[in-house]
Design a protein around this motif. Structure first.
Motif, PDB file in Angstrom:
ATOM      1  N   MET A   1      56.835  46.586  -4.873  1.00  0.00           N
ATOM      2  CA  MET A   1      55.943  47.304  -6.231  1.00  0.00           C
ATOM      3  C   MET A   1      55.845  48.254  -5.977  1.00  0.00           C
ATOM      4  SD  MET A   1      55.101  45.500  -8.857  1.00  0.00           S
ATOM      5  CE  MET A   1      55.758  43.240  -9.208  1.00  0.00           C
ATOM      6  N   ARG A   2      55.709  49.252  -4.509  1.00  0.00           N
ATOM      7  CA  ARG A   2      54.705  49.667  -3.593  1.00  0.00           C
ATOM      8  C   ARG A   2      56.375  50.913  -4.644  1.00  0.00           C
ATOM      9  NH1 ARG A   2      52.468  48.319  -0.010  1.00  0.00           N
ATOM     10  NH2 ARG A   2      49.809  48.434   0.172  1.00  0.00           N
ATOM     11  N   GLU A   3      57.721  50.502  -4.202  1.00  0.00           N
ATOM     12  CA  GLU A   3      58.328  50.645  -4.525  1.00  0.00           C
ATOM     13  C   GLU A   3      58.957  51.743  -5.675  1.00  0.00           C
ATOM     14  OE1 GLU A   3      62.319  53.096  -3.352  1.00  0.00           O
ATOM     15  OE2 GLU A   3      60.892  53.061  -1.955  1.00  0.00           O
ATOM     16  N   ASN A   4      58.949  50.408  -6.496  1.00  0.00           N
ATOM     17  CA  ASN A   4      58.661  50.882  -8.418  1.00  0.00           C
ATOM     18  C   ASN A   4      57.652  52.317  -8.476  1.00  0.00           C
ATOM     19  OD1 ASN A   4      59.970  48.932  -9.589  1.00  0.00           O
ATOM     20  ND2 ASN A   4      59.228  47.805  -9.389  1.00  0.00           N
ATOM     21  N   ALA A   5      56.434  52.360  -8.267  1.00  0.00           N
ATOM     22  CA  ALA A   5      55.303  52.999  -8.492  1.00  0.00           C
ATOM     23  C   ALA A   5      56.165  54.439  -8.119  1.00  0.00           C
ATOM     24  CB  ALA A   5      54.511  52.907  -7.315  1.00  0.00           C
ATOM     25  N   ARG A   6      56.826  54.806  -6.977  1.00  0.00           N
ATOM     26  CA  ARG A   6      57.480  56.214  -6.302  1.00  0.00           C
ATOM     27  C   ARG A   6      58.237  56.043  -6.716  1.00  0.00           C
ATOM     28  NH1 ARG A   6      61.634  58.371  -3.954  1.00  0.00           N
ATOM     29  NH2 ARG A   6      62.284  56.405  -3.739  1.00  0.00           N
ATOM     30  N   VAL A   7      59.415  55.984  -7.307  1.00  0.00           N
ATOM     31  CA  VAL A   7      60.712  55.514  -8.204  1.00  0.00           C
ATOM     32  C   VAL A   7      60.332  56.597  -9.937  1.00  0.00           C
ATOM     33  CG1 VAL A   7      62.224  55.214  -8.757  1.00  0.00           C
ATOM     34  CG2 VAL A   7      62.118  54.180  -6.726  1.00  0.00           C
ATOM     35  N   THR A   8      58.810  55.621 -10.395  1.00  0.00           N
ATOM     36  CA  THR A   8      58.205  55.956 -11.166  1.00  0.00           C
ATOM     37  C   THR A   8      58.526  57.412 -11.601  1.00  0.00           C
ATOM     38  OG1 THR A   8      57.946  53.597 -12.218  1.00  0.00           O
ATOM     39  CG2 THR A   8      57.315  55.132 -13.811  1.00  0.00           C
ATOM     40  N   ALA A   9      57.092  58.170 -10.257  1.00  0.00           N
ATOM     41  CA  ALA A   9      56.747  58.926 -10.224  1.00  0.00           C
ATOM     42  C   ALA A   9      57.129  60.255  -9.856  1.00  0.00           C
ATOM     43  CB  ALA A   9      55.913  59.164  -9.280  1.00  0.00           C
ATOM     44  N   VAL A  10      58.400  60.056  -9.633  1.00  0.00           N
ATOM     45  CA  VAL A  10      59.902  61.189 -10.110  1.00  0.00           C
ATOM     46  C   VAL A  10      60.800  60.730 -10.744  1.00  0.00           C
ATOM     47  CG1 VAL A  10      59.728  61.607  -6.915  1.00  0.00           C
ATOM     48  CG2 VAL A  10      61.166  59.330  -8.373  1.00  0.00           C
ATOM     49  N   LEU A 161      50.405  44.355 -15.617  1.00  0.00           N
ATOM     50  CA  LEU A 161      49.313  44.198 -16.447  1.00  0.00           C
ATOM     51  C   LEU A 161      49.185  42.597 -17.561  1.00  0.00           C
ATOM     52  CD1 LEU A 161      47.461  46.192 -18.289  1.00  0.00           C
ATOM     53  CD2 LEU A 161      48.826  46.988 -19.242  1.00  0.00           C
ATOM     54  N   ARG A 162      50.082  42.106 -17.573  1.00  0.00           N
ATOM     55  CA  ARG A 162      49.629  40.713 -18.657  1.00  0.00           C
ATOM     56  C   ARG A 162      48.675  40.545 -17.752  1.00  0.00           C
ATOM     57  NH1 ARG A 162      54.363  40.016 -19.608  1.00  0.00           N
ATOM     58  NH2 ARG A 162      54.104  41.264 -21.707  1.00  0.00           N
ATOM     59  N   ALA A 163      49.119  40.645 -16.354  1.00  0.00           N
ATOM     60  CA  ALA A 163      49.057  38.990 -15.185  1.00  0.00           C
ATOM     61  C   ALA A 163      47.287  39.459 -15.763  1.00  0.00           C
ATOM     62  CB  ALA A 163      49.151  38.975 -13.897  1.00  0.00           C
ATOM     63  N   VAL A 164      46.715  40.841 -15.403  1.00  0.00           N
ATOM     64  CA  VAL A 164      45.154  40.698 -14.647  1.00  0.00           C
ATOM     65  C   VAL A 164      44.868  40.715 -16.561  1.00  0.00           C
ATOM     66  CG1 VAL A 164      43.915  42.809 -15.721  1.00  0.00           C
ATOM     67  CG2 VAL A 164      45.950  42.846 -13.480  1.00  0.00           C
ATOM     68  N   VAL A 177      44.012  42.171  -9.980  1.00  0.00           N
ATOM     69  CA  VAL A 177      44.143  43.297 -10.192  1.00  0.00           C
ATOM     70  C   VAL A 177      45.017  43.995  -8.738  1.00  0.00           C
ATOM     71  CG1 VAL A 177      42.481  44.873 -10.073  1.00  0.00           C
ATOM     72  CG2 VAL A 177      42.132  42.845 -12.080  1.00  0.00           C
ATOM     73  N   ALA A 178      44.527  43.674  -7.557  1.00  0.00           N
ATOM     74  CA  ALA A 178      45.152  43.734  -6.772  1.00  0.00           C
ATOM     75  C   ALA A 178      46.595  43.449  -7.017  1.00  0.00           C
ATOM     76  CB  ALA A 178      44.881  43.178  -5.098  1.00  0.00           C
ATOM     77  N   GLU A 179      46.950  42.836  -7.002  1.00  0.00           N
ATOM     78  CA  GLU A 179      48.893  43.381  -7.401  1.00  0.00           C
ATOM     79  C   GLU A 179      49.100  44.853  -8.367  1.00  0.00           C
ATOM     80  OE1 GLU A 179      51.477  39.971  -8.391  1.00  0.00           O
ATOM     81  OE2 GLU A 179      50.674  38.470  -6.328  1.00  0.00           O
ATOM     82  N   LEU A 180      48.331  44.531  -8.825  1.00  0.00           N
ATOM     83  CA  LEU A 180      48.823  46.396  -9.645  1.00  0.00           C
ATOM     84  C   LEU A 180      48.074  47.087  -9.415  1.00  0.00           C
ATOM     85  CD1 LEU A 180      49.256  46.973 -12.943  1.00  0.00           C
ATOM     86  CD2 LEU A 180      46.542  46.796 -13.265  1.00  0.00           C
ATOM     87  N   ARG A 181      47.133  46.966  -8.978  1.00  0.00           N
ATOM     88  CA  ARG A 181      46.769  48.242  -7.749  1.00  0.00           C
ATOM     89  C   ARG A 181      47.783  49.383  -6.982  1.00  0.00           C
ATOM     90  NH1 ARG A 181      42.351  45.992  -6.530  1.00  0.00           N
ATOM     91  NH2 ARG A 181      41.184  47.363  -7.702  1.00  0.00           N
ATOM     92  N   THR A 182      48.443  47.509  -6.326  1.00  0.00           N
ATOM     93  CA  THR A 182      49.208  48.461  -6.113  1.00  0.00           C
ATOM     94  C   THR A 182      50.604  48.698  -6.399  1.00  0.00           C
ATOM     95  OG1 THR A 182      49.083  46.409  -3.763  1.00  0.00           O
ATOM     96  CG2 THR A 182      51.143  47.024  -3.765  1.00  0.00           C
ATOM     97  N   ALA A 183      50.498  47.945  -7.373  1.00  0.00           N
ATOM     98  CA  ALA A 183      51.698  48.592  -8.334  1.00  0.00           C
ATOM     99  C   ALA A 183      51.959  50.348  -8.349  1.00  0.00           C
ATOM    100  CB  ALA A 183      52.381  47.648  -9.183  1.00  0.00           C
ATOM    101  N   LEU A 184      50.797  50.498  -8.824  1.00  0.00           N
ATOM    102  CA  LEU A 184      50.522  51.879  -9.473  1.00  0.00           C
ATOM    103  C   LEU A 184      49.890  53.078  -7.864  1.00  0.00           C
ATOM    104  CD1 LEU A 184      47.365  51.289 -12.117  1.00  0.00           C
ATOM    105  CD2 LEU A 184      50.277  51.908 -12.327  1.00  0.00           C
ATOM    106  N   GLY A 185      50.225  52.852  -7.216  1.00  0.00           N
ATOM    107  CA  GLY A 185      49.780  53.071  -6.053  1.00  0.00           C
ATOM    108  C   GLY A 185      48.605  54.618  -6.749  1.00  0.00           C
ATOM    109  N   ASN A 186      49.060  55.920  -5.993  1.00  0.00           N
ATOM    110  CA  ASN A 186      47.804  56.446  -6.372  1.00  0.00           C
ATOM    111  C   ASN A 186      47.384  56.870  -8.055  1.00  0.00           C
ATOM    112  OD1 ASN A 186      47.731  57.678  -3.734  1.00  0.00           O
ATOM    113  ND2 ASN A 186      49.052  59.068  -4.055  1.00  0.00           N
ATOM    114  N   ARG A 187      48.061  56.308  -8.971  1.00  0.00           N
ATOM    115  CA  ARG A 187      48.016  56.503 -10.174  1.00  0.00           C
ATOM    116  C   ARG A 187      46.286  55.197 -10.732  1.00  0.00           C
ATOM    117  NH1 ARG A 187      53.097  55.040 -13.250  1.00  0.00           N
ATOM    118  NH2 ARG A 187      53.372  53.691 -11.290  1.00  0.00           N
ATOM    119  N   ALA A 188      46.152  54.308  -9.497  1.00  0.00           N
ATOM    120  CA  ALA A 188      45.299  53.344 -10.027  1.00  0.00           C
ATOM    121  C   ALA A 188      43.650  53.870  -9.408  1.00  0.00           C
ATOM    122  CB  ALA A 188      45.564  52.394  -9.042  1.00  0.00           C
ATOM    123  N   ASP A 189      43.691  55.075  -8.693  1.00  0.00           N
ATOM    124  CA  ASP A 189      42.362  55.806  -9.061  1.00  0.00           C
ATOM    125  C   ASP A 189      42.330  56.843  -9.699  1.00  0.00           C
ATOM    126  OD1 ASP A 189      42.839  55.128  -5.638  1.00  0.00           O
ATOM    127  OD2 ASP A 189      43.832  56.901  -5.478  1.00  0.00           O
TER     128      ASP A 189
END
Length: 402
Positions: A1-10, A161-164, A177-189
Motif C-alpha cells: 500500500m505504501r508503494e501505491n501511495a507513492r506511485v499515485t503521488a508522482v 475506504l469501503r472497508a472503513v 482505518v490503519a490500513e487506509l492511513r498506511t495506503a495514503l501515506g502523508n496524505r492521511a495527515d
C-alpha cells in the motif's frame, strides 16, 4: 500500500513530462484527457514564431482547459469519429457550428486494447508527418501504462475506504482505518471531510470520475444505499478545517455525474460532514455525510448539496435509528386522505404557530387553516396549544420525511 501511495503521488508529473514530450515531437500544443474527457494535463509549447492565434482557444478547447472537462454533447460529437475504437491517429475536421474552429488530431491512449484516454493536438497544414505521429503514438503507449497503473492503485484505495465505511465500530474499523492511513501515506495527515452522493447510478467505481479530477479528493468508493441502491463516498483532504470549498465543488461535480440535483424524485443529493483532523473519526464523518444527504432527499430546499452543520433538526433525526423516527402520533396524518392536513400542520409549526404567515404560505383563508388544525388535533389526540405536543408533532412529521 505504501508503494501505491507513492506511485499515485508522482503520476501527474509523469503525465506532464510525457505530454510535453509529445508537444516537442510534433511542434504543436497537446492536451491529455481521460476517457471521460476530463483534463489531466496540457503540454507546454514555445510559440516563439507566433504560429498560434486566437483560434487555438476555440470554445471547446477553452472550456476543456478552464473547467478541466468537456460537456456530454462535445464528448458524443468527438466519439462519433470512432476515437473509442481507433488504434492510431484520428483526424477531425474543423466544425465551427460545433465550437471546433481548428481541426484536431486525436491520439488514442490505450492499454491492452482498452481506451483509457486521449491526447489532443491542434491540426495544421501540412501538419505532423506520419513518422512524427508514429513516434507520438509510442509515447501514448507509455501514458496508457501509467493510467492503468493508477487505476490499479486507485482500486486499492477504493477497497480500503469501503472497508472503513462499512466496518463495525470497534477494532474492525480501527484496523481498516490503519490500513487506509498506511495506503495514503502523508496524505492521511491534516483535516479531512467525507462527501456522500445518493442515489448513485452504478456500483462500478469505473463509472465514477477519476479522483484526480475532483478538488482535494484522495479516495472514493461505492457503498450500499438501502436494499437496492448505491451511494458514492468521497474522501477529501482540506487545507484547513474551515475551508470546505473543495468538498462543495467536488460534490457538485459528482451530482452532475449522478444525473440530477435535488430530492423528492428530482435526482441525487449530496451531503458533507464537518472537517476532522486525520482519519480516526472517519466512520462518524460518513454517518454525518449520509445524514446530510438524507436530509436533502427529504427536504430539497436544504440542497442539492448540504453540509451536516446546516441541516438543523435533521441532525438529530438522522442520528436516530430508522424505527425511532416513525412515531405513531403521525400515522393518521400520513394516509393518502390526510396528506394535506400533514402539510398544513408542518407548515404551521415551521412558522412557529403564526396563523397569518401559515395561511399566506399555503394560499388559504385563516378560517380554513383553523379548521384544518382542529382536524389535526382530532386525528392525533394532540393539543397544538401545548408546547410539548407541538414539539412531538413537528419532529414526528420531519422524521416521517426520512
Amino acid at each position: 500500500m505504501r508503494e501505491n501511495a507513492r506511485v499515485t503521488a508522482v503520476y501527474k508529473g509523469d503525465y506532464q513530462e510525457l505530454v510535453d514530450e509529445i508537444s516537442e515531437l510534433l511542434g504543436v500544443p497537446a492536451t491529455l484527457e481521460n476517457r471521460d474527457f476530463e483534463l489531466i494535463v496540457f503540454g507546454a509549447y514555445d510559440d516563439s514564431e507566433g504560429e498560434l492565434d486566437a483560434s487555438a482557444l476555440d470554445p471547446v478547447r477553452a472550456r476543456s482547459i478552464l473547467t478541466r472537462r468537456s460537456t456530454a454533447a462535445v464528448r458524443e460529437w468527438f466519439e462519433g469519429f470512432g476515437i473509442t475504437r481507433a488504434t492510431g491517429p484520428v483526424r477531425i475536421p474543423p466544425t465551427p457550428e460545433a465550437g471546433v474552429f481548428r481541426g484536431r488530431i486525436c491520439l488514442p491512449v490505450r492499454h491492452r486494447s482498452v481506451a483509457l484516454g486521449y491526447v489532443w493536438l491542434l491540426d495544421s497544414d501540412p501538419g505532423p508527418s506520419e513518422r512524427q505521429l508514429t513516434a507520438a503514438m509510442a509515447v501514448t503507449a507509455r501514458i496508457g501504462a501509467l493510467l492503468a497503473d493508477e487505476a490499479e492503485a486507485g482500486a486499492g484505495l477504493t477497497r480500503e475506504l469501503r472497508a472503513v465505511l462499512t466496518a463495525e465500530p470497534g477494532w474492525q474499523r480501527d484496523m481498516a482505518v490503519a490500513e487506509l492511513r498506511t495506503a495514503l501515506g502523508n496524505r492521511a495527515d491534516g483535516p479531512h471531510t467525507v462527501v456522500c452522493v445518493a442515489p448513485w447510478p452504478s456500483a462500478d467505481p469505473a463509472d465514477a470520475p477519476s479522483v484526480r479530477t475532483l478538488p482535494g479528493a484522495t479516495a472514493l468508493c461505492t457503498v450500499p444505499w438501502g436494499a437496492a441502491s448505491q451511494s458514492l463516498a468521497l474522501l477529501v483532504r482540506l487545507r484547513s478545517a474551515d475551508a470546505m470549498t473543495p468538498a462543495v465543488s467536488a460534490a457538485g461535480r459528482l451530482l452532475e455525474r449522478a444525473g440530477g440535483t435535488g430530492g423528492k424524485g428530482g435526482g441525487a443529493a449530496a451531503g458533507i460532514a464537518p472537517a476532522r483532523p486525520g482519519l480516526a473519526e472517519l466512520g462518524t464523518s460518513w454517518q454525518e455525510a449520509v445524514g446530510a444527504t438524507r436530509a436533502v432527499l427529504a427536504e430539497p430546499r436544504l440542497g442539492p448539496v448540504a453540509q451536516w452543520a446546516r441541516i438543523g433538526p435533521f441532525r438529530l433525526l438522522t442520528a436516530l435509528p430508522p424505527e425511532a423516527a416513525h412515531d405513531p402520533v403521525v400515522t393518521p396524518l400520513l394516509t393518502p386522505a390526510h396528506l394535506e392536513l400533514a402539510r398544513t400542520a408542518e407548515t404551521y409549526l415551521d412558522y412557529a404557530g403564526q396563523a397569518g404567515r401559515t395561511a399566506a404560505a399555503l394560499g388559504i383563508h385563516r378560517q380554513t387553516l383553523y379548521y384544518r388544525l382542529s382536524r389535526v388535533e382530532h386525528l392525533t389526540g394532540l393539543d397544538l396549544d401545548d408546547g410539548e405536543d407541538r414539539l412531538l408533532l413537528h419532529m414526528a412529521l420531519k422524521g416521517a420525511r426520512l
